[in-house]
Design an enzyme around this catalytic site. Structure first.
Site, PDB file in Angstrom:
ATOM      1  CG  ASP A 197       2.990  -3.445   1.063  1.00 45.57           C
ATOM      2  OD1 ASP A 197       2.954  -2.884   2.173  1.00 45.57           O
ATOM      3  OD2 ASP A 197       3.340  -4.632   0.928  1.00 45.57           O
ATOM      4  CG  HIS A 235      -1.260  -2.812   2.774  1.00 41.11           C
ATOM      5  ND1 HIS A 235      -0.403  -3.881   2.848  1.00 41.11           N
ATOM      6  CD2 HIS A 235      -2.256  -3.203   1.932  1.00 41.11           C
ATOM      7  CE1 HIS A 235      -0.865  -4.872   2.093  1.00 41.11           C
ATOM      8  NE2 HIS A 235      -1.977  -4.484   1.517  1.00 41.11           N
TER       9      HIS A 235
END
Ligand code: NAG
Ligand code: NAG
Ligand code: NAG
Ligand code: NAG
Ligand code: NAG
Ligand code: NAG
Ligand code: NAG
Ligand code: NAG
Ligand code: NAG
Ligand code: NAG
Length: 352
Positions: A178, A201
């Site tokens: 993430d 991310h």
């Protein structure tokens, strides 16, 4: 000194007893976790300590979390002053069994109401949820952290900040499933630098506007970072249909992108789930600078500034942007409801 034990297992009792002794000790103390591997259930270190200063915690060995507990955090520090955590050791969250089983999985290291703290020189791997969280804390430095979880591990953000000010995060290597770092509501005077991020991310502000009465993000600088093979580079994300909110005075500078999918992105229509509100976001984004950002994009749109039609972004500033596709071809930029200026080199051509 209050100690709450959720789940006493091998290691936890000795760990907490040592902390208790160090915390109530009249003078500054250091608690050392020696080399070796220790299995530990969730622990809460709650202050304040007897002389107001917290013990230093030196982790030299490896702490392994039990594989299957629930709750907000594995290791939490609460209401502590002058806390120092480090030692070169490893915190293994053993998260793989939990990944995908819900959203609020335990954070590996949580700091809440910590003032004047340092967390440094540690490796964190495979957290169940986020790896490190600072909440309601001030004057804290995180440096020299190596954070690693597989690209497929959901919601394993490297470092998350909320409701905190005067936070410095420097010299960390973060690859997760993430965001490498996510900055939530209620943030002021935060500086992030020297981060190697990816895969993951990217470095994100948000997501903002999920809840009513969120406090502003005000005063964030992200500098001297290298972002590699991530799905976003530097990003601001707000939910559609959000309540009123503010994100102001944010600078991203001296950033190198390597094969990043959305190197520069403001996304006020952030919807990570199947469907979201069709109403625009009411988070006002003002005074955001992107300066000296160079490298490669893995998709055609290297710069995407998608702001809210009801609260257009204003005071955007793009300076010396040089982003190309992996094969050297020119990238493009897209703007929606974005107002601001640009200067210096501009690849792709600006859309402001
Ligand atoms: C404890 O540490 C703090 C911060 O480093 C320092 O200011 C204080 O003087 C120390 N106290 C003692 C008793 O050593
Ligand atoms: C965790 O696993 C152990 C051993 O398999 C089991 O005894 C315990 O009940 C489990 N705890 C939870 C919270 O699932
Ligand atoms: C990190 O910890 C290790 C082991 O204690 C130590 O040798 C090393 O000097 C520390 N590094 C830094 C930058 O403090
Ligand atoms: C983090 O990784 C860097 C580069 O591999 C290494 O030099 C450093 O010692 C690592 N830090 C820890 C705490 O393991
Ligand atoms: C935010 O932090 C302040 C100061 O530490 C605290 O008083 C307040 O309760 C916190 N708010 C939330 C929502 O956690
Ligand atoms: C963060 O870094 C800035 C600039 O280097 C420095 O002025 C500030 O004191 C640092 N804050 C903390 C909490 O270390
Ligand atoms: C940031 O810190 C500086 C210096 O400590 C202070 O003057 C400024 O008001 C702070 N800004 C915010 C938004 O807290
Ligand atoms: C940028 O970050 C790298 C890696 O952490 C560090 O070695 C370098 O000194 C930093 N440069 C500046 C100007 O801060
Ligand atoms: C913007 O934020 C920086 C810290 O990132 C701070 O030093 C500066 O004072 C802020 N400027 C304004 C106008 O709030
Ligand atoms: C670029 O990233 C994509 C995934 O986004 C990957 O499939 C591809 O192999 C990468 N290319 C290079 C040259 O690293």
């Amino acid at each position: 000194m209050h100690v709450r034990i959720y789940n006493l297992t091998f290691g936890s009792q000795a760990f907490l007893a040592a902390w208790d002794a160090a915390c109530s000790c009249g003078k500054n103390a250091t608690m050392v976790i020696p080399a070796g591997t220790f299995v530990l259930g969730p622990v809460l270190f709650k202050g304040p300590c007897s002389n107001a200063f917290s013990p230093a915690l030196e982790i030299k060995g490896t702490l392994k979390a039990l594989p299957n507990f629930t709750g907000w955090a594995w290791i939490e520090f609460h209401t502590l002053h002058e806390l120092a955590v480090g030692g070169g050791g490893t915190l293994d969250g053993q998260g793989s069994q939990c990944w995908g089983q819900g959203h609020n999985l335990p954070t590996t290291l949580k700091f809440q109401h910590v003032n004047d703290g340092t967390v440094s020189n540690l490796s964190l791997v495979d957290s169940k949820g986020f790896h490190v969280v600072f909440h309601s804390s001030t004057s804290v430095t995180a440096c020299g952290l190596n954070i690693t979880a597989p690209a497929h591990s959901p919601n394993t953000d490297g470092i998350h900040l909320s409701n905190s000010s005067h936070i410095n995060i420097t010299d960390c290597r973060i690859s997760t499933g993430d965001d490498c770092i996510s900055v939530g509501p209620g943030i002021a005077n935060v500086s992030i630098s020297g981060i190697f991020c990816g895969p993951g991310h990217g470095l994100s502000v948000g997501s903002l506007g999920k809840y009513a009465d969120e406090k502003a993000v005000m005063g964030l600088t992200v500098r001297n970072c290298t972002i590699t093979q991530t799905t976003n580079g530097v990003r601001i994300k707000t939910w559609p249909g959000s309540p009123v909110g503010i994100a102001r005075n944010i600078t991203f500078e001296d950033i190198v992108m390597n094969n990043v999918s959305n190197p520069i992105i403001i996304d006020q229509d952030y919807c990570p789930q199947k469907s979201c509100s069709s109403e625009p976001s009411l988070v006002q984004i003002t005074g955001v600078r992107f300066r000296n950002v160079q490298g490669t994009s893995s998709t055609a749109v290297a710069v995407k500034l998608q702001c809210s039609p009801t609260k257009p972004c204003d005071g955007l500033h793009l300076e010396n942007i040089n982003l190309k596709l992996m094969n050297g071809a020119a990238a493009i930029s897209e703007c929606f409801h974005a107002v601001g200026m640009f200067g210096g080199i501009q690849n792709p051509s600006p859309c402001l």
